[in-house]
Design a protein around this motif. Structure first.
Motif, short mmCIF file in Angstrom:
data_model
loop_
_atom_site.label_atom_id
_atom_site.label_comp_id
_atom_site.label_asym_id
_atom_site.label_seq_id
_atom_site.Cartn_x
_atom_site.Cartn_y
_atom_site.Cartn_z
N LEU A 27 0.83 -1.20 0.00
CA LEU A 27 0.00 0.00 0.00
C LEU A 27 0.86 1.26 0.00
O LEU A 27 0.60 2.21 -0.73
N GLN A 30 3.23 2.15 -3.44
CA GLN A 30 2.63 2.81 -4.61
C GLN A 30 3.20 2.25 -5.93
O GLN A 30 3.46 3.00 -6.87
N TYR A 150 3.83 -0.81 6.28
CA TYR A 150 3.52 0.51 5.72
C TYR A 150 4.58 1.54 6.09
O TYR A 150 5.09 2.27 5.24
N TYR A 227 -6.17 7.21 -0.95
CA TYR A 227 -5.00 6.33 -0.93
C TYR A 227 -5.13 5.13 -1.87
O TYR A 227 -4.13 4.51 -2.22
N THR A 228 -6.35 4.78 -2.23
CA THR A 228 -6.57 3.61 -3.09
C THR A 228 -7.48 3.98 -4.26
O THR A 228 -8.15 5.01 -4.25
N TYR A 282 -3.20 0.87 -5.27
CA TYR A 282 -2.69 2.18 -4.87
C TYR A 282 -3.19 3.28 -5.80
O TYR A 282 -3.50 3.05 -6.97
N SER A 284 -1.94 6.81 -7.25
CA SER A 284 -0.72 7.63 -7.39
C SER A 284 -1.06 8.97 -8.07
O SER A 284 -1.77 8.99 -9.10
N ALA A 286 -0.20 9.46 -3.99
CA ALA A 286 -0.96 9.31 -2.75
C ALA A 286 -0.99 10.65 -2.00
O ALA A 286 -0.06 11.45 -2.11
#
Length: 292
Positions: A27, A30, A150, A227-228, A282, A284, A286
Motif C-alpha cells: 500500500l 505505490q 507501511y 489512498y486507493t 494504490y 498515485s 498518494a
C-alpha cells in the motif's frame, strides 16, 4: 528436533502476519517496490512475531495441556525444555528487532516492540486468562505487522497507517470468535473467558456482524481519503459483502461449529486477498496526510 522448534513459532500465525506485513508494504510502496527493503522488513517482522509466539507457548503450557488442539505441543510434552524455548525466543526477538532498527527504520521497530509487548504482557500473561476483552487487547498486536510494512516505506505514521491499524484490529474480532465457536469445547475446558464461552454464541454472532460492518466502513476510508483506487473499492467491498452474508446466515446455522469453521476460514481468505490486492490498489500520487 528442528521441526519441533519451528512449530513453537506457530507457522500459521507467522504466515498470517507475513501476508499482512506484505499488504501494508504494498500500500505504501505505490507500485515501486524496493525488494531488499521488503525482504528485510518481512524477515525482521517474522522473527519478532516468532519470538512472541514462542514466549506465548511458554506461558500457555498449563492451558495448552487442557485443549485438544494444543495438548501435543512440544512444551506440553516436554520434548523441548522451557529454558531452551526462552533462549530460542530471545535470539529470534533480538535478531528481528536488530534487522528492523538497523536496516528499516524506527517506526517499524517501534510498532514491532508494541506488538510484542501487547501480545506477551497484556494478552498472554493477563487478559487471555482473566478478561472477556482479551480479543480486543490481542487485536492491537495483530494490527502491528501491516503498520510495520507501511511505515517501512512511508517513514511516517499517516492517515492510511491509522486506517490500516484500526481495520486489521477490527478484523481480528470476528476472525478470533470464529475460531472460539469452532473450538468452543476446548476453550471452555481450559477456562478461557473468550466471548462465546463467557457470554453466549448468539451474542458473539451479533458482535461479529457489527465488527464486520465496522471493518468495511473503516477500510473504505482508504478510498475516501485518496489512498486507493476504484479497483480496491470494488474488490474490497465484494469480499466484505460475502463475509457479511456469512455473518447473517450464522443466525440460522443448524451446526454452529460447521458454520464457525467456514466463517473463520473465509476471514483468512479475505485478509490474504485484501493484503495482496494492495499491490494493485494504490492511487498515485498518494495524499500526504501525516499524523506523526
Amino acid at each position: 528436533m528442528l521441526k519441533k522448534y519451528i512449530f513453537l513459532t506457530k507457522p500459521g500465525i507467522l504466515f498470517g502476519n507475513f501476508v499482512t506485513t506484505l499488504g501494508g508494504f504494498f500500500l505504501a510502496a505505490q507500485g515501486s517496490v524496493d525488494i531488499l527493503l521488503l525482504l528485510l522488513t518481512l524477515l525482521g517482522t517474522t522473527l519478532v512475531v516468532a519470538s512472541g509466539c514462542v514466549v506465548n507457548n511458554f506461558i500457555d503450557q498449563d492451558i495448552d495441556d487442557k485443549m485438544e488442539r494444543t495438548q501435543n505441543r512440544a512444551l506440553v510434552k516436554k520434548t523441548i525444555e522451557p529454558q531452551a524455548a526462552l533462549i530460542f525466543a530471545t535470539i529470534l526477538g533480538i535478531s528481528g528487532l536488530s534487522l528492523l532498527w538497523f536496516f528499516v527504520n524506527a517506526y517499524a521497530t517501534g510498532f514491532a516492540v508494541l506488538g510484542f509487548i501487547v501480545y506477551v504482557c497484556l494478552y498472554s500473561l493477563w487478559s487471555k486468562r482473566t478478561s472477556i476483552h482479551q480479543t480486543v487487547i490481542g487485536s492491537i498486536s495483530g494490527a502491528c505487522p501491516p503498520v510495520i510494512g507501511y511505515t517501512a516505506v512511508a517513514h511516517e505514521f499517516d492517515v492510511a497507517a491509522l486506517l490500516v491499524f484500526l481495520a486489521y484490529a477490527i478484523w481480528q474480532m470476528p476472525h478470533s470468535w470464529g475460531i472460539a465457536i469452532y473450538r468452543f469445547d476446548d476453550y471452555k475446558r481450559a477456562g478461557i473467558p473468550i466471548l462465546p464461552v463467557a457470554r453466549s454464541i448468539f451474542r458473539t454472532k451479533v458482535e461479529s456482524l457489527i465488527y464486520v460492518v465496522l471493518f468495511a466502513a473503516v477500510l473504505n476510508g482508504l478510498y475516501c481519503f485518496g489512498y486507493t483506487n476504484v479497483f480496491f473499492l470494488i474488490t474490497f467491498n465484494a469480499l466484505c459483502a460475502y463475509w457479511l452474508y456469512l455473518s447473517i446466515i450464522g443466525f440460522k446455522a443448524e451446526n454452529d461449529q460447521v458454520w464457525a469453521k467456514r466463517y473463520f476460514l473465509y476471514s483468512v481468505i479475505l485478509i490474504t486477498a485484501l493484503s495482496i490486492s494492495f499491490s494493485f490498489s494504490y492511487q498515485s500520487p498518494a495524499p500526504h496526510l501525516p499524523i506523526f
